[in-house]
Design a protein around this motif. Structure first.
Motif, PDB file in Angstrom:
ATOM      1  N   PRO A 164      -2.147  -6.355  -3.267  1.00 39.24           N
ATOM      2  CA  PRO A 164      -0.742  -6.552  -2.865  1.00 39.24           C
ATOM      3  C   PRO A 164       0.172  -6.891  -4.041  1.00 39.24           C
ATOM      4  CG  PRO A 164      -2.229  -7.778  -1.414  1.00 39.24           C
ATOM      5  CD  PRO A 164      -3.055  -7.259  -2.536  1.00 39.24           C
ATOM      6  N   LEU A 165      -0.346  -7.664  -5.014  1.00 39.90           N
ATOM      7  CA  LEU A 165       0.452  -7.986  -6.209  1.00 39.90           C
ATOM      8  C   LEU A 165       0.828  -6.714  -6.956  1.00 39.90           C
ATOM      9  CD1 LEU A 165      -1.241 -11.096  -7.912  1.00 39.90           C
ATOM     10  CD2 LEU A 165       1.120 -10.934  -7.124  1.00 39.90           C
ATOM     11  N   VAL A 221       0.917  -3.620  -5.722  1.00 42.22           N
ATOM     12  CA  VAL A 221       1.836  -2.807  -4.899  1.00 42.22           C
ATOM     13  C   VAL A 221       3.267  -3.293  -5.085  1.00 42.22           C
ATOM     14  CG1 VAL A 221       2.536  -2.288  -2.517  1.00 42.22           C
ATOM     15  CG2 VAL A 221       0.128  -2.119  -3.164  1.00 42.22           C
ATOM     16  N   GLU A 222       3.444  -4.620  -5.054  1.00 37.53           N
ATOM     17  CA  GLU A 222       4.788  -5.211  -5.218  1.00 37.53           C
ATOM     18  C   GLU A 222       5.344  -4.932  -6.605  1.00 37.53           C
ATOM     19  OE1 GLU A 222       6.866  -9.629  -5.105  1.00 37.53           O
ATOM     20  OE2 GLU A 222       4.832  -9.408  -4.342  1.00 37.53           O
ATOM     21  N   LEU A 223       4.502  -5.052  -7.609  1.00 36.36           N
ATOM     22  CA  LEU A 223       4.933  -4.858  -8.997  1.00 36.36           C
ATOM     23  C   LEU A 223       5.297  -3.403  -9.272  1.00 36.36           C
ATOM     24  CD1 LEU A 223       5.002  -6.068 -12.004  1.00 36.36           C
ATOM     25  CD2 LEU A 223       2.688  -5.160 -12.191  1.00 36.36           C
ATOM     26  N   GLU A 248       5.486  -0.721  -6.970  1.00 35.39           N
ATOM     27  CA  GLU A 248       6.205   0.026  -5.926  1.00 35.39           C
ATOM     28  C   GLU A 248       5.628   1.424  -5.747  1.00 35.39           C
ATOM     29  OE1 GLU A 248      10.207  -0.292  -7.382  1.00 35.39           O
ATOM     30  OE2 GLU A 248      10.563  -2.171  -6.320  1.00 35.39           O
ATOM     31  N   LYS A 277      -0.706   1.968  -1.998  1.00 31.15           N
ATOM     32  CA  LYS A 277      -1.943   1.202  -2.211  1.00 31.15           C
ATOM     33  C   LYS A 277      -3.096   2.123  -2.619  1.00 31.15           C
ATOM     34  CE  LYS A 277      -4.729  -2.338   0.118  1.00 31.15           C
ATOM     35  NZ  LYS A 277      -4.922  -3.090   1.371  1.00 31.15           N
TER      36      LYS A 277
END
Length: 742
Positions: free
Chosen positions: A249-250, A252-254, A256, A259
Motif C-alpha cells: 500500500p505504501l 501504491v500511494e507513492l 500511483e 498494485k
C-alpha cells in the motif's frame, strides 16, 4: 483587443547589465533578488527572478516587466534570466570576490585582476602556475583555486541541468561530490540514483527529474526504484524491513500505479537480490538485502565468539574480588560482584542498567582485573563524546567505533575486517543501545574469533537512530549471558535526576514539586509554546548561569522531543543563537542558517574525509569570506568547511533528544508540551533526563509529562536479529548435545 485588456497586459521588456550585488538567493528554488547596473539606467535596478546559480560580477540578461512592490518599490520582474561569466575587469573582480571560487575573496580578487586583467579565467584554467606570481599565493592556495574553478564549472553544469528540469539546486555540490564529472550523465541515465545515493534528495525530487526526462509513470525503472525507496524510508524509523502488507500500500500511494505492477516490480527486485523475503514471527516481510544480511552476520559472529575458549587463563573470582576492593577502596554490592564474576568467566557478556546502578564501577573493576593479568584491552563507543567519557571514567584509552575500525575515506568503508582484524583479547562497547545493525556488523567482523566481548548499555534508552535494535534483540534472544542492574546505590539516590529517571522508567510520574533548597532537578510550568520558548531562552541566557555558574553556550544544552514547532529544536536554535551569540560582520548565511564565530554547531552526517561524525558538537573558530571557508573546533581539533559544505552543519544550542544519545551535559533544559504528542514516549523522556549530569530543568506542562510516562509502547521496529540469535543458539545446543552423545 480592448483598451482595458491592453492596459492590463504589460509589455515584455529586456534589460541587461552587471550584477552588482546578490541581495538574496534561495538555493532550493533558484529565486533571487539582484541589484543590477543595467545599460541605459543611471541608478541600480532591482531585478527579481529565478537563476540556478548567480554571483556578483556576472552579466545578466533579463526578460520581463516592471512592477511596483508595496514594500520594496519599483522592481523588474524577470520571467527569464540568463547569466554568463563576466568579461569586464570590474565584473571579473566582483565575481571572483563573491566567494564563488573557494580560496579567492575580495583581497585576492583585486590582486588577480590587477595582475592579469580580463585574462584571469584563462590563467586559472590554462596557466595555473602563473597564479604563484601573486604575493600570498603559494603552491597550496594555487592548487586550491584551480581545483575550485574546475569544480565550480561542473557544479554550474549540474545546477543548470537541475534547474532546467524544475528542481532546486541546493544539493548541486553534494551531487558533484558523489558523481564527479559524470554527474549530468548519471542523472540523465537513471535519475532515481539520486534518491538512493544522496542525502537530502528524496524519491519525489528524483521522480520530478525523471518525469521531465520523459520517463513514464509505469516504467519498471520507476516502480522498482519506488519499492527500494519505500523500504529505505522505513529505515528512517529504525526498521530493517517491512511487512509485505504494509509495503505494497505504501508503494501504491507513492507511485500511483496499479498494485499488480508493483507486485511485478517486487518479483524482479527479489529475483535480482536487491530485496529479500522472510518472516518475522508469523509476519511475512520484505528486507533490503544489506540489512537482512547484516543481522545474519551479527548473529553468526556472536555465536562464533561465544563458542571459543577464553583468551585469558581461568581467574579465581574469590581472590580477584577482594583484590579489586582493596585496590579501589570500594565495597562491591552483591549485584556488582555477580556481574564481575560472569564477565571474567564469559566470552561474551551484556551489562545493562540505568543511571546510578554502578555500571562504571563494574566495568572499571573488570578492566583492572584483566589488565593485571596482561590481557590486551580495546574500549570503544559509538560517538566521540561517549568515547571521551569512557576514557575519563576508566583511565583506559577509548576510541569511537569508526576510529577503531579505521575508516577508509575513499570508500566510507573500514580497513579493519576479517582480513585485517583488530588486535585485542577483549573489546568493550559502551553506549551499545546507540549502535545500529550496520555498525555492529562491521565491528563484529573485525573482532578476532579468539577475543572476548563486553557489551555495556542501557536497554531502556531510545534505540539507535539507524536501523535495528541491536542491544534489545541480543538481550531478548537469551543467547548471550546478561546482567541486569536495578539497584540504585545510596549516593546516587540523593540525586533527583536519577530517582526521577527511574520513576519514569517504572511508569510513575517524576516528582515535579518545588524542591526544598538546592536541587539538580526542576520543573518550570509553561502552558503555551510561546511562553515556554521565552522562558527557555531566559533560563539559558541568564537564570541558570547566575544561579549555578554554568556557561550558557558550553555547559547548557536544550534538548527537544522533536525538530518542528515553536519549542522544537529548529525554532529554539534561532532564538538561542540570537540571544547568546548574535552574528557580527564576520558571518556566512547558507542552507537556511547563519554561522558566526563562537557558534555551537553539530555535524549531522558522517564525513570520513574530515573525520567528523553524525552528532559531533563543535564551536566555530572563524568564518573567512576571503577563502570561502569556515573553521570549527571539535574537541581541540580544527576542521575546515567550504561554504558549499555547510549543509552538514547546524546550530546546536538546541538539539533533538535523539541526537543527544551517548552524550552528557552539565545542564540540560527540556521543553515538554502536548504539541509534541506524536513523540511523547517514556524512553524519549527517560533518555533526555539521563543526559543531564548536574542539572535538569523540564519546561512545559504536567499533562505532557504524564502522556510521555504512560506511553511505553514506543514504535515496533521490524528486525530479525533476535530470531537469528535464538535459532543459532538452539542449533548450537543441539550440536553440543549430539557431540556429547557421540
Amino acid at each position: 483587443m480592448s483598451k482595458i485588456e491592453a492596459a492590463s497586459t504589460p509589455e515584455r521588456e529586456v534589460i541587461a547589465g552587471l550584477v552588482e550585488r546578490v541581495t538574496f538567493h534561495n538555493g532550493d528554488n533558484g529565486f533571487c533578488v539582484l541589484r543590477v547596473k543595467a545599460r541605459s539606467h543611471r541608478d541600480l535596478v532591482t531585478v527579481i527572478g529565478h537563476a540556478a546559480t548567480i554571483s556578483a560580477g556576472e552579466w545578466v540578461t533579463a526578460s520581463g516587466e516592471w512592477v511596483n512592490d508595496f514594500t520594496h518599490g519599483k522592481q523588474f520582474k524577470a520571467h527569464f534570466l540568463r547569466c554568463s561569466t563576466p568579461t569586464s575587469v570590474e565584473g571579473i573582480e566582483k565575481y571572483l570576490g563573491s566567494g564563488m571560487i573557494r580560496g579567492i575573496g575580495p583581497v585576492y580578487a583585486k590582486k588577480l585582476v590587477k595582475a592579469f586583467a580580463d585574462k584571469v579565467f584563462d590563467v586559472i584554467e590554462a596557466q595555473p602556475d602563473r597564479l604563484k606570481e601573486i604575493a600570498g599565493i603559494g603552491p597550496v592556495r594555487a592548487e586550491r583555486i584551480t581545483g575550485a574553478w574546475a569544480e565550480q564549472k561542473i557544479i554550474r553544469e549540474i545546477m543548470v541541468f537541475l534547474h532546467s528540469n524544475g528542481v532546486g539546486t541546493a544539493r548541486a555540490v553534494r551531487i558533484y561530490k558523489t558523481y564527479g564529472a559524470d554527474a549530468v550523465q548519471v542523472m540523465s541515465e537513471n535519475p532515481y540514483r539520486l534518491a538512493r545515493d544522496i542525502r537530502g534528495i528524496g524519491f519525489k525530487t528524483a521522480d520530478a527529474i525523471a518525469m521531465k526526462l520523459g520517463i513514464e509513470k509505469t516504467a519498471m525503472i520507476r516502480v522498482r526504484a519506488g519499492i527500494s525507496y519505500a523500504l529505505t524510508d522505513a529505515m528512517d524509523d529504525g526498521h530493517c524491513g517491512l511487512p509485505k502488507d504494509q509495503l505494497l500500500p505504501l508503494a501504491v500511494e507513492l507511485l500511483e500505479v496499479a498494485k499488480e505492477l508493483i507486485q511485478t516490480a517486487l518479483d524482479l527486485e527479489l529475483a535480482e537480490g536487491t530485496v529479500v523475503a522472510d518472516s518475522v514471527g508469523d509476519t511475512f516481510c520484505i528486507f533490503l538485502s544489506g540489512f537482512y544480511r547484516a543481522e545474519q552476520v551479527i548473529a553468526e559472529r556472536l555465536l562464533r565468539l561465544i563458542q571459543g575458549g577464553l583468551p585469558w587463563p581461568a581467574i579465581d573470582a574469590d581472590k580477584a574480588l577482594p583484590w579489586i576492593e582493596q585496590r579501589t577502596g570500594l565495597t562491591l554490592a552483591q549485584s556488582q560482584a555477580t556481574a564481575i564474576r560472569l564477565a571474567i568467566a564469559s566470552k561474551v557478556t551484556v551489562i545493562t542498567g540505568g543511571p546510578g546502578v554502578g555500571k562504571t564501577t563494574i566495568v572499571n573493576s573488570i578492566l583492572r582485573i584483566l589488565a593485571a593479568k596482561g590481557v590486551k584491552l580495546l574500549l570503544c563507543a559509538p560517538t566521540g563524546r561517549a568515547a571521551k567519557r569512557m576514557r575519563e571514567a576508566t583511565g583506559f584509552e577509548a576510541k569511537t567505533i569508526h576510529r577503531l575500525l579505521e575508516v577508509d575515506p575513499k570508500t566510507g568503508g573500514f580497513k579493519r575486517g576479517p582480513d585485517l582484524p583488530i588486535e585485542c583479547e577483549l573489546v568493550v562497547i559502551d553506549e551499545a543501545s546507540m549502535v545500529d545493525v550496520m555498525l555492529m556488523q562491521a565491528l563484529l567482523k573485525a573482532i578476532p574469533d579468539g577475543a572476548a566481548l563486553l557489551i555495556v548499555g542501557d536497554i531502556d534508552q531510545l534505540p539507535s537512530v539507524g536501523p535495528g535494535q541491536v542491544l534489545a534483540d541480543i538481550i531478548a534472544s537469551g543467547a548471550v549471558p546478561v546482567v541486569r542492574l536495578t539497584e540504585v546505590f545510596r549516593q546516587a539516590a540523593k540525586s533527583r535526576i536519577i530517582t526521577n529517571a527511574h520513576r519514569i522508567n517504572q511508569g510513575s510520574m517524576p516528582d515535579l514539586s518545588k524542591p526544598d533548597g538546592e536541587s539538580d532537578f526542576y520543573f518550570v510550568e509553561a502552558n503555551e509554546p510561546e511562553i515556554a520558548a521565552t522562558r527557555i531562552v531566559e533560563m539559558v541566557k541568564s537564570r541558570i548561569p547566575k544561579r549555578f555558574g554554568f556557561d550558557p553556550i558550553h555547559d547548557i544544552q536544550v534538548l527537544c522531543p522533536m525538530n518542528r514547532g515553536d519549542v522544537g529544536a529548529r525554532s529554539l536554535n534561532v532564538a538561542l543563537q540570537a540571544a547568546l551569540n548574535p552574528a557580527g560582520d564576520r558571518k556566512v548565511e547558507r542552507f537556511g542558517w547563519v554561522f558566526a564565530p563562537k557558534d555551537k554547531v553539530m555535524q549531522i552526517e558522517n564525513d570520513y574525509d574530515k573525520e567528523v561524525y553524525n552528532g559531533d558538537v563543535g564551536y566555530i573558530e572563524d568564518v573567512d569570506p576571503d577563502t570561502g571557508e569556515l573553521t570549527t573546533d571539535f574537541d581541540g581539533r580544527s576542521v575546515t568547511y567550504g561554504f558549499g559544505e555547510l549543509d552538514t552543519l547546524v546550530p546546536a544550542y538546541a538539539a533533538t533528544i535523539h541526537k543527544s544519545q551517548g552524550s552528557e551535559y552539565p545542564a540540560v533544559v527540556i521543553p515538554i508540551l502536548t504539541q509534541h504528542y506524536t513523540m511523547l514516549q517514556r524512553n524519549l523522556l527517560y533518555t533526555g533526563i539521563t543526559r543531564g549530569k548536574k542539572l535538569v530543568v523540564l519546561v512545559g506542562q504536567k499533562k505532557a509529562v504524564a502522556m510521555a510516562v504512560r506511553n511505553a509502547s514506543g514504535r515496533r521496529r521490524w528486525s530479525k536479529l533476535d530470531e537469528w540469535l535464538k535459532q543459532a543458539a538452539i542449533a548450537s545446543t543441539t550440536q553440543i548435545a549430539k557431540s556429547g552423545e557421540a
